[in-house]
Design a protein around this motif. Structure first.
Motif, mmCIF file in Angstrom:
data_model
loop_
_atom_site.group_PDB
_atom_site.id
_atom_site.type_symbol
_atom_site.label_atom_id
_atom_site.label_comp_id
_atom_site.label_asym_id
_atom_site.label_seq_id
_atom_site.Cartn_x
_atom_site.Cartn_y
_atom_site.Cartn_z
ATOM 1 N N HIS A 15 -6.602 62.714 -41.137
ATOM 2 C CA HIS A 15 -5.581 63.210 -40.219
ATOM 3 C C HIS A 15 -6.288 63.845 -39.021
ATOM 4 O O HIS A 15 -7.277 64.556 -39.190
ATOM 5 C CB HIS A 15 -4.702 64.269 -40.894
ATOM 6 N N TYR A 16 -5.759 63.610 -37.843
ATOM 7 C CA TYR A 16 -6.316 64.199 -36.623
ATOM 8 C C TYR A 16 -5.287 65.089 -35.960
ATOM 9 O O TYR A 16 -4.096 64.804 -35.972
ATOM 10 C CB TYR A 16 -6.755 63.102 -35.644
ATOM 11 N N ARG A 17 -5.796 66.167 -35.378
ATOM 12 C CA ARG A 17 -4.951 67.140 -34.689
ATOM 13 C C ARG A 17 -5.626 67.496 -33.361
ATOM 14 O O ARG A 17 -6.842 67.682 -33.295
ATOM 15 C CB ARG A 17 -4.807 68.387 -35.558
ATOM 16 N N ALA A 18 -4.845 67.584 -32.293
ATOM 17 C CA ALA A 18 -5.368 67.950 -30.973
ATOM 18 C C ALA A 18 -5.757 69.421 -30.940
ATOM 19 O O ALA A 18 -5.116 70.263 -31.574
ATOM 20 C CB ALA A 18 -4.326 67.668 -29.895
ATOM 21 N N GLN A 19 -6.794 69.695 -30.214
ATOM 22 C CA GLN A 19 -7.250 71.061 -29.970
ATOM 23 C C GLN A 19 -7.023 71.328 -28.481
ATOM 24 O O GLN A 19 -7.944 71.223 -27.679
ATOM 25 C CB GLN A 19 -8.735 71.205 -30.323
ATOM 26 N N GLN A 20 -5.808 71.671 -28.130
ATOM 27 C CA GLN A 20 -5.461 71.829 -26.717
ATOM 28 C C GLN A 20 -6.259 72.937 -26.040
ATOM 29 O O GLN A 20 -6.539 72.860 -24.849
ATOM 30 C CB GLN A 20 -3.967 72.059 -26.568
ATOM 31 N N ARG A 21 -6.652 73.937 -26.804
ATOM 32 C CA ARG A 21 -7.430 75.025 -26.196
ATOM 33 C C ARG A 21 -8.801 74.540 -25.729
ATOM 34 O O ARG A 21 -9.445 75.194 -24.911
ATOM 35 C CB ARG A 21 -7.560 76.191 -27.161
ATOM 36 N N ALA A 22 -9.236 73.372 -26.211
ATOM 37 C CA ALA A 22 -10.515 72.805 -25.769
ATOM 38 C C ALA A 22 -10.467 72.401 -24.303
ATOM 39 O O ALA A 22 -11.506 72.190 -23.678
ATOM 40 C CB ALA A 22 -10.890 71.606 -26.633
ATOM 41 N N LEU A 23 -9.262 72.309 -23.734
ATOM 42 C CA LEU A 23 -9.123 71.956 -22.326
ATOM 43 C C LEU A 23 -9.398 73.137 -21.391
ATOM 44 O O LEU A 23 -9.428 72.969 -20.171
ATOM 45 C CB LEU A 23 -7.714 71.422 -22.054
ATOM 46 N N ALA A 24 -9.626 74.312 -21.941
ATOM 47 C CA ALA A 24 -9.817 75.518 -21.124
ATOM 48 C C ALA A 24 -10.872 75.349 -20.032
ATOM 49 O O ALA A 24 -10.628 75.753 -18.884
ATOM 50 C CB ALA A 24 -10.131 76.720 -22.009
ATOM 51 N N PRO A 25 -12.034 74.745 -20.311
ATOM 52 C CA PRO A 25 -13.006 74.573 -19.217
ATOM 53 C C PRO A 25 -12.473 73.709 -18.071
ATOM 54 O O PRO A 25 -12.805 73.946 -16.908
ATOM 55 C CB PRO A 25 -14.203 73.894 -19.891
ATOM 56 N N LEU A 26 -11.643 72.728 -18.387
ATOM 57 C CA LEU A 26 -11.070 71.889 -17.324
ATOM 58 C C LEU A 26 -10.019 72.654 -16.530
ATOM 59 O O LEU A 26 -9.921 72.510 -15.310
ATOM 60 C CB LEU A 26 -10.457 70.624 -17.913
ATOM 61 N N VAL A 27 -9.246 73.476 -17.226
ATOM 62 C CA VAL A 27 -8.247 74.299 -16.548
ATOM 63 C C VAL A 27 -8.957 75.277 -15.613
ATOM 64 O O VAL A 27 -8.546 75.460 -14.455
ATOM 65 C CB VAL A 27 -7.354 75.036 -17.570
ATOM 66 N N ASP A 28 -10.045 75.872 -16.096
ATOM 67 C CA ASP A 28 -10.821 76.788 -15.259
ATOM 68 C C ASP A 28 -11.377 76.073 -14.030
ATOM 69 O O ASP A 28 -11.316 76.593 -12.918
ATOM 70 C CB ASP A 28 -11.972 77.413 -16.058
ATOM 71 N N TRP A 29 -11.917 74.877 -14.243
ATOM 72 C CA TRP A 29 -12.511 74.106 -13.151
ATOM 73 C C TRP A 29 -11.454 73.759 -12.108
ATOM 74 O O TRP A 29 -11.681 73.921 -10.911
ATOM 75 C CB TRP A 29 -13.166 72.837 -13.690
ATOM 76 N N THR A 30 -10.292 73.275 -12.575
ATOM 77 C CA THR A 30 -9.246 72.912 -11.612
ATOM 78 C C THR A 30 -8.744 74.151 -10.869
ATOM 79 O O THR A 30 -8.405 74.068 -9.692
ATOM 80 C CB THR A 30 -8.072 72.170 -12.280
ATOM 81 N N GLY A 31 -8.725 75.282 -11.551
ATOM 82 C CA GLY A 31 -8.338 76.529 -10.888
ATOM 83 C C GLY A 31 -9.317 76.906 -9.785
ATOM 84 O O GLY A 31 -8.903 77.354 -8.711
ATOM 85 N N ARG A 32 -10.608 76.710 -10.050
ATOM 86 C CA ARG A 32 -11.622 77.010 -9.034
ATOM 87 C C ARG A 32 -11.546 76.021 -7.866
ATOM 88 O O ARG A 32 -11.873 76.366 -6.740
ATOM 89 C CB ARG A 32 -13.025 76.978 -9.632
ATOM 90 N N MET A 33 -11.119 74.799 -8.135
ATOM 91 C CA MET A 33 -11.050 73.770 -7.098
ATOM 92 C C MET A 33 -9.743 73.826 -6.302
ATOM 93 O O MET A 33 -9.644 73.224 -5.237
ATOM 94 C CB MET A 33 -11.208 72.378 -7.718
ATOM 95 N N ALA A 34 -8.744 74.541 -6.791
ATOM 96 C CA ALA A 34 -7.440 74.591 -6.128
ATOM 97 C C ALA A 34 -7.535 75.029 -4.668
ATOM 98 O O ALA A 34 -6.917 74.388 -3.799
ATOM 99 C CB ALA A 34 -6.479 75.482 -6.907
ATOM 100 N N PRO A 35 -8.293 76.079 -4.338
ATOM 101 C CA PRO A 35 -8.374 76.468 -2.922
ATOM 102 C C PRO A 35 -8.938 75.348 -2.037
ATOM 103 O O PRO A 35 -8.494 75.176 -0.894
ATOM 104 C CB PRO A 35 -9.306 77.685 -2.929
ATOM 105 N N PHE A 36 -9.887 74.596 -2.549
ATOM 106 C CA PHE A 36 -10.450 73.474 -1.799
ATOM 107 C C PHE A 36 -9.362 72.467 -1.449
ATOM 108 O O PHE A 36 -9.223 72.061 -0.294
ATOM 109 C CB PHE A 36 -11.560 72.806 -2.623
ATOM 110 N N TRP A 37 -8.581 72.068 -2.458
ATOM 111 C CA TRP A 37 -7.535 71.063 -2.222
ATOM 112 C C TRP A 37 -6.403 71.619 -1.381
ATOM 113 O O TRP A 37 -5.845 70.908 -0.535
ATOM 114 C CB TRP A 37 -7.018 70.510 -3.557
#
Length: 107
Positions: free
Chosen positions: A69-91
């Motif tokens: 059985h496999y289960r998603a670990q959504q909290r593993a996306l935290a580094p991507l959320v952080d990265w997109t947050g840092r890139m938001a001002p650029f965009w």
């Protein structure tokens, strides 16, 4: 252990892996057989993709008898959320520049 953004981006760059991850996020824990039935690819291919997702920390597996059985670990996306947050001002700045340019073109 938190995966690097590079590892997460590589794991999610493949559309099949992204679709498997999304199914697990939206539908909850599923067996390899269930995931295979909806993936349109072979069970060995699904297992290989799940292995990449597991290495990236995006899914965890649990064995019950002969089934995995496999289960998603959504909290593993935290580094991507952080990265997109840092890139938001650029965009945002780029979109502001584009808006100004389009306004000048309309004049």
């Amino acid at each position: 252990m938190t995966a690097s953004p590079d590892l997460l981006f590589r794991a999610l760059a493949d559309p099949t892996r992204r679709a498997l991850f999304e199914r697990l996020c939206l539908d909850g824990e599923q067996t390899v057989g269930t995931l295979t039935a909806g993936a349109g690819i072979s069970q060995p291919a699904v297992s290989k993709h799940l292995g990449v997702l597991r290495q990236a920390g995006l899914v965890v597996d649990r064995h019950e008898g002969r089934q995995t059985h496999y289960r998603a670990q959504q909290r593993a996306l935290a580094p991507l959320v952080d990265w997109t947050g840092r890139m938001a001002p650029f965009w945002e700045a780029r979109f502001d520049d584009l808006e100004d340019f389009l306004k000048r073109m309309d004049q």
